[in-house]
Motif scaffolding. Structure first.
Motif, mmCIF file in Angstrom:
data_model
loop_
_atom_site.group_PDB
_atom_site.id
_atom_site.type_symbol
_atom_site.label_atom_id
_atom_site.label_comp_id
_atom_site.label_asym_id
_atom_site.label_seq_id
_atom_site.Cartn_x
_atom_site.Cartn_y
_atom_site.Cartn_z
ATOM 1 N N UNK A 1 8.510 2.087 9.711
ATOM 2 C CA UNK A 1 8.677 0.685 10.086
ATOM 3 C C UNK A 1 8.953 -0.180 8.853
ATOM 4 N N UNK A 2 8.577 0.326 7.685
ATOM 5 C CA UNK A 2 8.760 -0.426 6.435
ATOM 6 C C UNK A 2 9.897 0.101 5.567
ATOM 7 N N UNK A 3 10.198 1.379 5.682
ATOM 8 C CA UNK A 3 11.239 2.007 4.862
ATOM 9 C C UNK A 3 12.090 2.912 5.735
ATOM 10 N N UNK A 4 13.395 2.910 5.485
ATOM 11 C CA UNK A 4 14.297 3.715 6.309
ATOM 12 C C UNK A 4 14.157 5.212 6.051
ATOM 13 N N UNK A 5 13.626 5.559 4.908
ATOM 14 C CA UNK A 5 13.458 6.972 4.595
ATOM 15 C C UNK A 5 12.888 7.165 3.200
ATOM 16 N N UNK B 1 22.371 12.664 -7.302
ATOM 17 C CA UNK B 1 23.403 11.770 -6.765
ATOM 18 C C UNK B 1 23.365 10.455 -7.525
ATOM 19 N N UNK B 2 24.427 10.185 -8.275
ATOM 20 C CA UNK B 2 24.479 8.985 -9.121
ATOM 21 C C UNK B 2 24.404 7.695 -8.320
ATOM 22 N N UNK B 3 24.764 7.747 -7.042
ATOM 23 C CA UNK B 3 24.746 6.543 -6.204
ATOM 24 C C UNK B 3 23.459 6.383 -5.408
ATOM 25 N N UNK B 4 22.534 7.301 -5.556
ATOM 26 C CA UNK B 4 21.287 7.251 -4.799
ATOM 27 C C UNK B 4 20.461 6.031 -5.211
ATOM 28 N N UNK B 5 19.712 5.467 -4.276
ATOM 29 C CA UNK B 5 18.862 4.312 -4.601
ATOM 30 C C UNK B 5 17.895 4.588 -5.758
ATOM 31 N N UNK B 6 17.394 5.809 -5.848
ATOM 32 C CA UNK B 6 16.476 6.164 -6.936
ATOM 33 C C UNK B 6 17.182 6.045 -8.280
ATOM 34 N N UNK C 1 0.831 -1.205 0.000
ATOM 35 C CA UNK C 1 0.000 0.000 0.000
ATOM 36 C C UNK C 1 0.868 1.258 0.000
ATOM 37 N N UNK C 2 1.923 1.246 0.788
ATOM 38 C CA UNK C 2 2.840 2.389 0.824
ATOM 39 C C UNK C 2 3.538 2.590 -0.524
ATOM 40 N N UNK C 3 3.964 1.497 -1.148
ATOM 41 C CA UNK C 3 4.623 1.621 -2.457
ATOM 42 C C UNK C 3 3.662 2.153 -3.511
ATOM 43 N N UNK C 4 2.437 1.654 -3.520
ATOM 44 C CA UNK C 4 1.448 2.123 -4.485
ATOM 45 C C UNK C 4 1.128 3.601 -4.267
ATOM 46 N N UNK C 5 0.974 3.981 -3.016
ATOM 47 C CA UNK C 5 0.688 5.384 -2.703
ATOM 48 C C UNK C 5 1.874 6.268 -3.067
ATOM 49 N N UNK C 6 3.069 5.819 -2.734
ATOM 50 C CA UNK C 6 4.270 6.587 -3.061
ATOM 51 C C UNK C 6 4.415 6.729 -4.573
ATOM 52 N N UNK C 7 4.165 5.646 -5.278
ATOM 53 C CA UNK C 7 4.258 5.691 -6.739
ATOM 54 C C UNK C 7 3.346 6.769 -7.306
ATOM 55 N N UNK C 8 2.113 6.800 -6.849
ATOM 56 C CA UNK C 8 1.140 7.773 -7.360
ATOM 57 C C UNK C 8 1.487 9.204 -6.943
ATOM 58 N N UNK C 9 1.813 9.390 -5.681
ATOM 59 C CA UNK C 9 2.081 10.739 -5.183
ATOM 60 C C UNK C 9 3.377 11.293 -5.769
ATOM 61 N N UNK D 1 12.048 4.518 0.034
ATOM 62 C CA UNK D 1 10.648 4.440 -0.378
ATOM 63 C C UNK D 1 10.494 4.794 -1.856
ATOM 64 N N UNK D 2 11.150 5.851 -2.290
ATOM 65 C CA UNK D 2 11.054 6.273 -3.698
ATOM 66 C C UNK D 2 11.615 5.199 -4.627
ATOM 67 N N UNK D 3 12.743 4.610 -4.263
ATOM 68 C CA UNK D 3 13.331 3.546 -5.090
ATOM 69 C C UNK D 3 12.404 2.330 -5.139
ATOM 70 N N UNK D 4 11.820 1.975 -3.995
ATOM 71 C CA UNK D 4 10.885 0.838 -3.960
ATOM 72 C C UNK D 4 9.647 1.132 -4.809
#
Length: 193
Positions: A45-49, A113-118, A10-18, A53-56
């Motif tokens: 509790x699910x993502x460190x930051x 940042x080229x090394x960023x998870x995103x 749910x968090x990934x879907x919401x993050x994707x849309x927002x 979250x954005x990469x997921x």
């Protein structure tokens, strides 16, 4: 929340849309938590930051969009027609849900940042698409399918940029232009075989 949908999904879907609608930089985790209907501590509790979250969310988007494209291509019987079918699929996508262009290119433009998870998630998606295009081009009989795939990916990314700049009303014309250019590239690559 659906009983089948866990909080992380749910968090990934919401993050994707927002993130797609508002952009990564302009969106904070509070907005994502609110869209998901969860608390900020639940998000953490699910993502460190936000970066994780954005990469997921981008990876989640990739999985969904990859499945949609592969299903679209499965409906195209002739392997010679499949590379161009990608542009038909894109025309439909950008004319509707893809009104802000490519979420991956948008994210890459915002995160320097080229090394960023995103950025890693963006590289993974573009590498997948390049490999997919190369396979389609090889099965279509192209000489140097990897080179042709790289050229087609430039057209795909250019189409996304045009939609982002001009809006979804430009999607049909931009997709037609990209498809015409792709057709010429493919014809030249196949004729040399």
């Amino acid at each position: 929340m659906s009983p089948r949908k866990n909080t992380r999904d749910l968090l990934m879907e919401s993050a994707e849309a927002v993130f797609y609608e508002r952009g990564l930089v302009a969106t904070n985790v509070n907005a994502v938590a609110q869209a998901a209907g969860v608390s900020k501590p639940t998000l953490y509790a699910h993502f460190t930051g936000k970066d994780e979250l954005a990469a997921a969310a981008l990876r989640h988007r990739h999985e969904r969009r990859a499945a949609e494209l592969e299903a679209w291509l499965a409906g195209v019987e002739d392997p010679a027609d499949r590379p161009l079918a990608v542009f038909s699929w894109l025309a439909e996508w950008y004319g509707g849900s893809g009104r802000r262009g490519c979420a991956f290119l948008n994210a890459a433009a915002e995160v320097t940042d080229a090394d960023a998870p995103v950025r890693q998630a963006v590289r993974e998606e573009k590498a997948w698409l390049l490999d997919l295009l190369a396979g389609l081009c090889a099965r279509a009989g192209a000489v140097r399918p990897e080179r042709l795939a790289s050229q087609l990916l430039l057209l795909v990314d250019g189409l996304a940029g045009r939609v982002l700049v001009r809006g979804p009303k430009a999607a049909a014309g931009a997709a037609a232009d990209a498809r015409e250019a792709a057709e010429a590239l493919i014809a030249a690559a196949v004729a040399r075989s």
